[in-house]
Design a protein around this motif. Structure first.
Motif, short mmCIF file in Angstrom:
data_model
loop_
_atom_site.label_atom_id
_atom_site.label_comp_id
_atom_site.label_asym_id
_atom_site.label_seq_id
_atom_site.Cartn_x
_atom_site.Cartn_y
_atom_site.Cartn_z
N UNK A 159 0.82 -1.22 0.00
CA UNK A 159 0.00 0.00 0.00
C UNK A 159 0.86 1.27 0.00
N UNK A 160 2.01 1.23 0.65
CA UNK A 160 2.88 2.41 0.74
C UNK A 160 3.45 2.77 -0.62
N UNK A 161 3.76 1.78 -1.43
CA UNK A 161 4.33 1.98 -2.77
C UNK A 161 5.58 2.86 -2.71
N UNK A 162 6.51 2.46 -1.88
CA UNK A 162 7.77 3.17 -1.75
C UNK A 162 8.49 3.22 -3.10
N UNK A 163 8.99 4.40 -3.42
CA UNK A 163 9.69 4.60 -4.70
C UNK A 163 11.15 4.94 -4.45
N UNK A 164 11.94 4.87 -5.53
CA UNK A 164 13.36 5.21 -5.44
C UNK A 164 13.52 6.61 -4.87
N UNK A 166 13.04 7.64 -1.92
CA UNK A 166 12.21 7.91 -0.74
C UNK A 166 12.83 7.21 0.45
N UNK A 167 12.57 7.75 1.62
CA UNK A 167 13.11 7.18 2.85
C UNK A 167 11.94 6.70 3.71
N UNK A 168 12.14 5.55 4.29
CA UNK A 168 11.13 4.98 5.19
C UNK A 168 11.79 4.74 6.53
N UNK A 169 11.15 5.20 7.59
CA UNK A 169 11.66 4.99 8.94
C UNK A 169 10.78 3.96 9.63
N UNK A 170 11.38 2.90 10.10
CA UNK A 170 10.66 1.87 10.85
C UNK A 170 11.07 2.01 12.30
N UNK A 171 10.09 2.29 13.15
CA UNK A 171 10.34 2.50 14.56
C UNK A 171 9.93 1.24 15.31
#
Length: 180
Positions: A159-164, A166-171
């Motif tokens: 669902x997030x559809x992370x693209x090149x 982009x930064x994702x933070x997992x806490x």
């Protein structure tokens, strides 16, 4: 025949009791629980209750599991005694507005599986038909029981559809954080 099962009576009041082994209807499956996991939802139920998972008091406790089929209803054809399975903890109705939009987790009539902290559990028809899966005998029950939280992480990432770039933070480095 009886079994031991965990039942929730109220905030921070879970008891292990002798209860009848469930009997299965024509479209249901009885499973000997091999592993049942604890997640944040179980903890919330334990601490304060849950309007969906604790509809009756006492309420069956636990909802993530894997195990071995011991009995199938007369109309069940996909499973047989001895099959190792993992059950998703819910199944959508397929008929409501949200199901028509493929937003199954928002289903108006979502059926939940509860009571996995027991020796045996009856899997209801809708879950048997939509969200019960055979697993290889070589897969440990403890690992298979983590299927639902892993599926949540996979669904979220889809669902997030992370693209090149982009930064994702997992806490958090708990099981779900590690799945992400």
């Amino acid at each position: 025949m009886t079994m031991q099962a965990a039942l929730w009576y109220g905030p921070e009041d879970v008891r292990i009791e002798e209860t009848p082994v469930p009997t299965v209807g024509s479209h249901e499956v009885l499973v000997k629980v091999g592993a049942s996991l604890t997640c944040g939802t179980d903890f919330k139920l334990f601490r304060r209750g849950h309007p969906v998972l604790a509809k009756t008091i006492p309420a069956p406790f636990g909802h993530e599991m894997s195990g071995t089929v011991v009995e199938v209803g007369s109309n069940v054809t996909r499973f047989k005694a001895g099959d190792h399975i993992v059950a998703a903890n819910s199944a959508p109705c397929g008929q409501c507005f949200f199901c028509a939009q493929s937003q199954f987790s928002l289903c108006d009539n979502l059926e939940f599986l509860t009571g996995t902290y027991a020796e045996y559990i009856k899997i209801p028809r809708r879950i048997v038909e939509k969200n019960l899966y055979k697993i290889p005998h070589s897969l440990a029950f403890q690992e298979a029981a983590a299927t639902e939280p892993l599926a949540c992480a996979v669904h979220c990432m889809d669902r997030v559809k992370l693209r090149a770039n982009e930064t994702l933070c997992i806490i958090g480095a708990g099981p779900c954080g590690l799945f992400f």
